[in-house]
Design a protein around this motif. Structure first.
Motif, PDB file in Angstrom:
ATOM      1  N   GLU A 160       9.891  75.677 -31.327  1.00 21.39           N
ATOM      2  CA  GLU A 160       8.751  74.955 -31.919  1.00 21.39           C
ATOM      3  C   GLU A 160       7.446  75.340 -31.225  1.00 21.39           C
ATOM      4  OE1 GLU A 160       8.344  73.043 -34.555  1.00 21.39           O
ATOM      5  OE2 GLU A 160      10.460  73.353 -35.061  1.00 21.39           O
ATOM      6  N   ARG A 163       6.284  78.602 -32.602  1.00 24.95           N
ATOM      7  CA  ARG A 163       5.668  78.424 -33.915  1.00 24.95           C
ATOM      8  C   ARG A 163       4.266  77.844 -33.774  1.00 24.95           C
ATOM      9  NH1 ARG A 163       9.691  75.032 -37.500  1.00 24.95           N
ATOM     10  NH2 ARG A 163       8.119  75.475 -39.100  1.00 24.95           N
ATOM     11  N   ASN A 188       9.269  67.611 -35.501  1.00 25.38           N
ATOM     12  CA  ASN A 188      10.309  68.593 -35.803  1.00 25.38           C
ATOM     13  C   ASN A 188      11.405  68.620 -34.739  1.00 25.38           C
ATOM     14  OD1 ASN A 188      10.124  69.750 -38.302  1.00 25.38           O
ATOM     15  ND2 ASN A 188       8.955  71.539 -37.650  1.00 25.38           N
ATOM     16  N   PHE A 199      11.407  71.320 -40.164  1.00 22.64           N
ATOM     17  CA  PHE A 199      10.801  71.636 -41.456  1.00 22.64           C
ATOM     18  C   PHE A 199       9.678  72.649 -41.246  1.00 22.64           C
ATOM     19  CE2 PHE A 199      12.366  67.281 -41.722  1.00 22.64           C
ATOM     20  CZ  PHE A 199      13.080  67.283 -42.907  1.00 22.64           C
ATOM     21  N   ASP A 200       9.424  73.443 -42.286  1.00 22.18           N
ATOM     22  CA  ASP A 200       8.224  74.283 -42.262  1.00 22.18           C
ATOM     23  C   ASP A 200       7.003  73.383 -42.219  1.00 22.18           C
ATOM     24  OD1 ASP A 200       9.740  76.594 -42.389  1.00 22.18           O
ATOM     25  OD2 ASP A 200       9.681  76.676 -44.592  1.00 22.18           O
ATOM     26  N   TYR A 201       5.932  73.864 -41.609  1.00 23.44           N
ATOM     27  CA  TYR A 201       4.762  73.012 -41.426  1.00 23.44           C
ATOM     28  C   TYR A 201       4.063  72.663 -42.737  1.00 23.44           C
ATOM     29  CZ  TYR A 201       5.225  73.854 -36.422  1.00 23.44           C
ATOM     30  OH  TYR A 201       5.692  73.902 -35.129  1.00 23.44           O
ATOM     31  N   ASP A 202       4.373  73.392 -43.797  1.00 23.48           N
ATOM     32  CA  ASP A 202       3.811  73.051 -45.111  1.00 23.48           C
ATOM     33  C   ASP A 202       4.848  72.405 -46.032  1.00 23.48           C
ATOM     34  OD1 ASP A 202       5.397  75.258 -45.461  1.00 23.48           O
ATOM     35  OD2 ASP A 202       3.926  76.427 -46.617  1.00 23.48           O
ATOM     36  N   ASP A 203       5.994  72.012 -45.472  1.00 26.36           N
ATOM     37  CA  ASP A 203       7.055  71.382 -46.263  1.00 26.36           C
ATOM     38  C   ASP A 203       6.624  69.972 -46.686  1.00 26.36           C
ATOM     39  OD1 ASP A 203       9.464  69.946 -47.040  1.00 26.36           O
ATOM     40  OD2 ASP A 203      10.590  71.592 -46.149  1.00 26.36           O
TER      41      ASP A 203
END
Length: 318
Positions: A160, A163, A188, A199-203
């Motif tokens: 994380e 990312r 996350n 999750f993806d940060y735009d999920d």
């Protein structure tokens, strides 16, 4: 007749005002009566109905606590509405209460907002009893098995952080607000433990979690007063109904995630906190049938909420 009605109205108003004045006087005297010698020191004066709440700095209550600690010591009492409160204002006092004398301070206060939404459920909100002790033992064991304090969880955190660094680098030195991004990272990490993945940060699912939690914190700044002054929840500007709605929406999301986890659950092969809870339910029904009713889906929903809620921090409002 009109003159009689006028006199009657004036008399009624006088009686009403006298009754209000007497009630306020009674409450003031009752709120400021000499405390027992067995309780810690504290301010002698408190307001009727509200207690010492009006004396707190609304933006930074800890500043008020620190000032009072200079006068009354690290352990002192306050009155929040109708609730007597003891403040522990230094490390040693907190350590003495919650570590050395943990059993005496094991229970939780019965706060109105939480009691109305999900009474006596979860890791934080439940009151001290056999079910809660079993729940805590299970939770600590589950966290250890899922990597708490081990290299496996460190790897998830490192992923994380990488990312996070990638997203920061993508801004190429331009100014941006990092608060939501930091919330995503913390959320996350917990989601990896609870749901088995982040999750993806735009999920949209991650956005739903954070939006619900953020709204709860924003509205709770005033709604929290209803815990100590219960009638305030009926005020139109209290935000109580908004908080209730957001919490119910959050619980519905957790219920959706539990359904997904149940569809992918394999007995005896737990990979997430939810899987371990499913396994523990069967164990509880066999070993402690008297408390089995406390370990249901509502309790699991509350446990998930208690794990996720602390990851949402207050941020400056722009």
């Amino acid at each position: 007749m009109n003159q009689f009605s006028k006199i009657l109205t004036e008399d009624s108003t006088t009686v009403l005002l006298a009754l209000v004045a007497f009630t306020l006087l009674f409450l003031t005297i009752r709120s400021n009566r000499k405390p027992s010698k067995k309780v810690p020191p504290g301010p002698r004066f408190s307001w009727p109905i509200l207690g010492n709440l009006p004396s707190l700095d609304p933006k930074a209550p800890f500043k008020t606590f620190n000032k009072l600690a200079v006068k009354y010591g690290s352990v002192y009492r306050l009155q929040f509405g109708s609730f007597p409160v003891v403040v522990l204002n230094d490390y040693e006092s907190v350590r003495q209460a919650f570590l050395i004398q943990a059993e005496e301070f094991d229970d939780r206060p019965r706060l109105l907002v939480l009691e109305m939404l999900m009474p006596d459920r979860g890791l934080i909100r439940a009151h001290s009893n056999l079910a809660q002790r079993v729940r805590r033992r299970f939770s600590l064991s589950a966290f250890r098995d899922l990597g708490m304090g081990k290299s496996r969880l460190e790897e998830q955190i490192a992923d994380e952080i990488q990312r996070l660094c990638d997203v920061i680098s993508a801004h190429e030195g331009k100014e941006f607000s990092p608060f939501r991004l930091l919330d995503m990272v913390a959320c996350n990490v917990v989601c990896c433990i609870v749901f088995g993945h982040g999750f993806d940060y735009d999920d949209p699912k991650l956005m739903r979690i954070l939006n619900f939690l953020e709204q709860i914190f924003i509205e709770a700044s005033f709604t929290g007063l209803a815990n100590f002054v219960p009638w305030m929840r009926y005020l139109p500007f209290s935000g109580f109904q908004k908080v209730k709605r957001f919490i119910l929406q959050t619980m519905m999301f957790h219920k959706e995630m539990i359904k997904i986890a149940r569809d992918n659950y394999t007995r005896g092969d737990p990979r997430t906190f939810i899987d371990m809870y499913f396994d523990n339910q069967e164990k509880i029904h066999q070993e402690n049938p008297d408390i089995a009713e406390w370990f249901d889906e509502d309790d699991l929903i509350s446990c998930i909420g208690d794990l996720l809620l602390p990851e949402q921090r207050r941020r400056p409002q722009h």
